[in-house]
Design a protein around this motif. Sequence first.
Motif, PDB file in Angstrom:
ATOM      1  N   SER A 246     -20.999  10.058  14.569  1.00  0.00           N
ATOM      2  CA  SER A 246     -22.373   9.572  14.536  1.00  0.00           C
ATOM      3  C   SER A 246     -23.368  10.572  13.959  1.00  0.00           C
TER       4      SER A 246
ATOM      5  N   ARG B 153     -23.781   5.451  17.561  1.00  0.00           N
ATOM      6  CA  ARG B 153     -23.236   5.827  18.860  1.00  0.00           C
ATOM      7  C   ARG B 153     -24.126   6.780  19.652  1.00  0.00           C
TER       8      ARG B 153
ATOM      9  N   SER C 239     -25.845  12.634  22.836  1.00  0.00           N
ATOM     10  CA  SER C 239     -25.227  11.518  23.538  1.00  0.00           C
ATOM     11  C   SER C 239     -25.447  11.726  25.033  1.00  0.00           C
TER      12      SER C 239
END
Length: 206
Positions: A61, A87, A169
């Motif tokens: 990503s 993501r 993330s």
Amino acid sequence: MTNRRGLRLLALGLPLALLAPAAAHAETVVTDDTVGDVVKANWEQRDLSEPAMVPAPDEVSTDIVRTVVAHGTRRLSLTVRFREIARVNDQSTFARIRTSDRGAFDLGLDKERGSRATVSLGTPQGDVDCQGLRGAIDRGADRVVFSVPTTCLGDPRWVRLGVGATGVSWPPEGQDQMNFDLFADIAGRPTFANEPPVLGPRVHRG
């Protein structure tokens, strides 16, 4: 890029056609970047303030695979293509622009979790109030697109660009939010060493 620069214009929702170079003639330079050269911050190996950057070849990503720079008479456009950008929760794409006459500029687009994307332009001396600055994330095409009026850069005869990206993330809501993953890719470098992006060749004004 955690330091957010100055002017932030709403970018999502802009038609992508508006981000294309306005001039019919523009010198264009396409640069491919190594696939799988993303690194991840590892705070377990060092002091919290200075994490080790370890290879993360499976992270797609934040992985820059190609940049396209088009320098027209009125606008400078930059397209940064990724392996897959959907993501991560937070995503920042940034570029160092070196110009023929006015020194360096920093261009950035930031998308934080739960917020719309913003785009900014600045110099080492401060923010640049650039009317007509545009940027957008095209998740369907896995790319970030910028368009900058050349007047905001001093109408340079040529530019050189270096590009990088970071991604965060986050764990699901309700879990420890300190257990996030931070990824980075500096195009043209095999590793991330907290250094400026690698500048590409001169792209002359069309």
